[in-house]
Write a protein that holds these residues in place. Structure first.
Motif, PDB file in Angstrom:
ATOM      1  N   LEU A   7       1.045  -1.193   0.157  1.00  0.00           N
ATOM      2  CA  LEU A   7      -0.098   0.136  -0.115  1.00  0.00           C
ATOM      3  C   LEU A   7       0.787   1.269   0.049  1.00  0.00           C
ATOM      4  O   LEU A   7       1.756   1.148   0.822  1.00  0.00           O
ATOM      5  CB  LEU A   7      -0.936   0.064   1.307  1.00  0.00           C
ATOM      6  N   ASN A   8       0.734   2.213  -1.039  1.00  0.00           N
ATOM      7  CA  ASN A   8       1.398   3.422  -0.857  1.00  0.00           C
ATOM      8  C   ASN A   8       0.564   4.591  -1.448  1.00  0.00           C
ATOM      9  O   ASN A   8       0.730   5.721  -1.025  1.00  0.00           O
ATOM     10  CB  ASN A   8       2.626   3.505  -1.748  1.00  0.00           C
ATOM     11  N   ASN A   9      -0.843   4.431  -2.086  1.00  0.00           N
ATOM     12  CA  ASN A   9      -1.390   5.274  -2.435  1.00  0.00           C
ATOM     13  C   ASN A   9      -2.875   5.485  -1.350  1.00  0.00           C
ATOM     14  O   ASN A   9      -3.773   4.365  -1.633  1.00  0.00           O
ATOM     15  CB  ASN A   9      -1.960   5.422  -3.920  1.00  0.00           C
ATOM     16  N   LEU A  10      -2.922   6.029  -0.318  1.00  0.00           N
ATOM     17  CA  LEU A  10      -3.993   6.025   0.617  1.00  0.00           C
ATOM     18  C   LEU A  10      -5.124   6.867   0.124  1.00  0.00           C
ATOM     19  O   LEU A  10      -4.734   8.116  -0.083  1.00  0.00           O
ATOM     20  CB  LEU A  10      -3.686   6.071   2.162  1.00  0.00           C
ATOM     21  N   ASN A  11      -6.404   6.411   0.507  1.00  0.00           N
ATOM     22  CA  ASN A  11      -7.451   7.675   0.418  1.00  0.00           C
ATOM     23  C   ASN A  11      -8.448   7.587   1.663  1.00  0.00           C
ATOM     24  O   ASN A  11      -8.265   6.716   2.592  1.00  0.00           O
ATOM     25  CB  ASN A  11      -8.394   7.284  -0.888  1.00  0.00           C
ATOM     26  N   GLU A  12      -9.164   8.509   1.859  1.00  0.00           N
ATOM     27  CA  GLU A  12      -9.823   8.859   3.255  1.00  0.00           C
ATOM     28  C   GLU A  12     -10.980   7.646   3.438  1.00  0.00           C
ATOM     29  O   GLU A  12     -11.007   7.476   4.442  1.00  0.00           O
ATOM     30  CB  GLU A  12     -10.573  10.442   2.856  1.00  0.00           C
ATOM     31  N   GLN A  13     -11.267   7.257   2.225  1.00  0.00           N
ATOM     32  CA  GLN A  13     -12.731   6.286   2.528  1.00  0.00           C
ATOM     33  C   GLN A  13     -12.076   4.971   3.168  1.00  0.00           C
ATOM     34  O   GLN A  13     -12.553   4.269   4.002  1.00  0.00           O
ATOM     35  CB  GLN A  13     -13.309   6.083   1.212  1.00  0.00           C
ATOM     36  N   CYS A  14     -10.777   4.455   2.769  1.00  0.00           N
ATOM     37  CA  CYS A  14     -10.189   3.293   3.205  1.00  0.00           C
ATOM     38  C   CYS A  14      -9.319   3.441   4.303  1.00  0.00           C
ATOM     39  O   CYS A  14      -9.063   2.370   5.099  1.00  0.00           O
ATOM     40  CB  CYS A  14      -9.487   2.707   1.923  1.00  0.00           C
ATOM     41  N   GLY A  15      -9.088   4.514   4.792  1.00  0.00           N
ATOM     42  CA  GLY A  15      -8.502   4.818   5.981  1.00  0.00           C
ATOM     43  C   GLY A  15      -6.911   5.691   5.341  1.00  0.00           C
ATOM     44  O   GLY A  15      -6.215   5.051   4.604  1.00  0.00           O
ATOM     45  N   LYS A  16      -6.634   6.770   6.011  1.00  0.00           N
ATOM     46  CA  LYS A  16      -5.648   7.438   5.579  1.00  0.00           C
ATOM     47  C   LYS A  16      -4.907   8.180   6.759  1.00  0.00           C
ATOM     48  O   LYS A  16      -5.447   8.746   7.406  1.00  0.00           O
ATOM     49  CB  LYS A  16      -6.065   8.555   4.475  1.00  0.00           C
ATOM     50  N   VAL A  17      -3.501   7.767   6.817  1.00  0.00           N
ATOM     51  CA  VAL A  17      -2.721   8.460   7.577  1.00  0.00           C
ATOM     52  C   VAL A  17      -1.440   8.649   7.032  1.00  0.00           C
ATOM     53  O   VAL A  17      -1.053   8.376   5.748  1.00  0.00           O
ATOM     54  CB  VAL A  17      -2.399   7.778   8.862  1.00  0.00           C
ATOM     55  N   SER A  18      -0.615   9.918   7.438  1.00  0.00           N
ATOM     56  CA  SER A  18       0.471  10.200   6.789  1.00  0.00           C
ATOM     57  C   SER A  18       1.607   8.973   7.130  1.00  0.00           C
ATOM     58  O   SER A  18       2.035   8.829   8.288  1.00  0.00           O
ATOM     59  CB  SER A  18       1.258  11.603   7.324  1.00  0.00           C
ATOM     60  N   ILE A  19       1.943   8.277   6.250  1.00  0.00           N
ATOM     61  CA  ILE A  19       3.167   7.179   6.252  1.00  0.00           C
ATOM     62  C   ILE A  19       4.412   7.581   5.510  1.00  0.00           C
ATOM     63  O   ILE A  19       4.328   8.370   4.476  1.00  0.00           O
ATOM     64  CB  ILE A  19       2.379   5.888   5.653  1.00  0.00           C
ATOM     65  N   SER A  20       5.463   7.041   5.988  1.00  0.00           N
ATOM     66  CA  SER A  20       6.800   7.068   5.261  1.00  0.00           C
ATOM     67  C   SER A  20       6.751   5.600   4.692  1.00  0.00           C
ATOM     68  O   SER A  20       6.709   4.652   5.256  1.00  0.00           O
ATOM     69  CB  SER A  20       7.867   7.128   6.097  1.00  0.00           C
ATOM     70  N   GLY A  21       6.923   5.940   3.352  1.00  0.00           N
ATOM     71  CA  GLY A  21       7.286   4.503   2.534  1.00  0.00           C
ATOM     72  C   GLY A  21       5.858   3.891   2.141  1.00  0.00           C
ATOM     73  O   GLY A  21       4.837   4.526   2.102  1.00  0.00           O
ATOM     74  N   LYS A  22       6.030   2.530   2.305  1.00  0.00           N
ATOM     75  CA  LYS A  22       4.932   1.696   1.745  1.00  0.00           C
ATOM     76  C   LYS A  22       4.520   0.717   3.185  1.00  0.00           C
ATOM     77  O   LYS A  22       5.326   0.702   3.798  1.00  0.00           O
ATOM     78  CB  LYS A  22       5.465   0.739   0.723  1.00  0.00           C
ATOM     79  N   ILE A  23       3.284   0.137   2.862  1.00  0.00           N
ATOM     80  CA  ILE A  23       2.866  -0.829   3.795  1.00  0.00           C
ATOM     81  C   ILE A  23       2.927  -2.108   3.118  1.00  0.00           C
ATOM     82  O   ILE A  23       2.305  -2.144   2.172  1.00  0.00           O
ATOM     83  CB  ILE A  23       1.659  -0.593   4.302  1.00  0.00           C
ATOM     84  N   ILE A  24       4.136  -3.025   3.576  1.00  0.00           N
ATOM     85  CA  ILE A  24       4.140  -4.106   2.613  1.00  0.00           C
ATOM     86  C   ILE A  24       3.249  -5.344   3.302  1.00  0.00           C
ATOM     87  O   ILE A  24       3.352  -5.669   4.560  1.00  0.00           O
ATOM     88  CB  ILE A  24       5.836  -4.714   2.620  1.00  0.00           C
TER      89      ILE A  24
END
Length: 184
Positions: free
Chosen positions: A87-104
């Motif tokens: 995950l690297n492109n987050l949107n509000e509907q699915c859950g969005k927080v400021s992240i560094s890098g990707k969620i693998i």
């Protein structure tokens, strides 16, 4: 002399029994006092994660249920659909927080829907960076599902992070091929 020998033998056996009981009591006391190893430890977020997993697995298909989760700043709840690897492109509907890098997505979850409680490193946040979410650490736990785990009909993931902690409601909607989780 026989009476004296019998008395000494009885005293020795009695002393040995008392010594064994004292050793057992001390070992038990040490086991109770010393903290358990990290593999046996259940934190509040892990307890609620396990409860959430049990709730989802026991839900019949085509039902909606509200349940609760309690996280702290060290954990985030992340759901992956079957096809997503990161995950690297987050949107509000699915859950969005400021992240560094990707969620693998962890290797153990590849090809399956997966719900994880992931370890969060907040150190970068204090320097203006985002959170670092890692789902493959020793503290992180994941559970595989046949269904996709998402945050809405147009999502391919679910993300929930609550830096303040506390009890929060989650609505779980279990459909035939999808489990939609939304924070309420």
């Amino acid at each position: 002399m026989n009476k004296k020998a019998a008395t000494e033998t009885l005293s020795a056996v009695g002393g040995l029994i008392i010594a064994v009981l004292v050793v057992v009591a001390l070992v038990t006391l040490i086991y109770i006092i010393l903290p358990r190893s990290s593999t046996e430890e259940t934190t509040v977020p892990i307890f609620y994660f396990k409860t959430l997993i049990k709730t989802i697995k026991e839900m019949p298909t085509n039902t909606i249920k509200t349940t609760q989760i309690s996280l702290n700043k060290d954990y985030a709840l992340v759901g992956f659909d079957k096809a997503t690897k990161e995950l690297n492109n987050l949107n509000e509907q699915c859950g969005k927080v400021s992240i560094s890098g990707k969620i693998i997505k962890p290797d153990s979850c590849q090809g399956n829907g997966c719900l994880c409680i992931c370890e969060v490193d907040t150190q970068l946040g204090s320097f203006g960076g985002g959170l670092l979410l890692q789902c493959d650490t020793e503290k992180s736990k994941c559970e595989q599902f046949n269904e996709n785990i998402i945050g809405g009909d147009s999502c391919n993931y679910f993300l929930f992070y609550d830096y303040q902690g506390g009890l929060r409601n989650l609505e779980v909607n279990k459909k035939p091929d999808t489990i939609i989780i939304q924070a309420k």
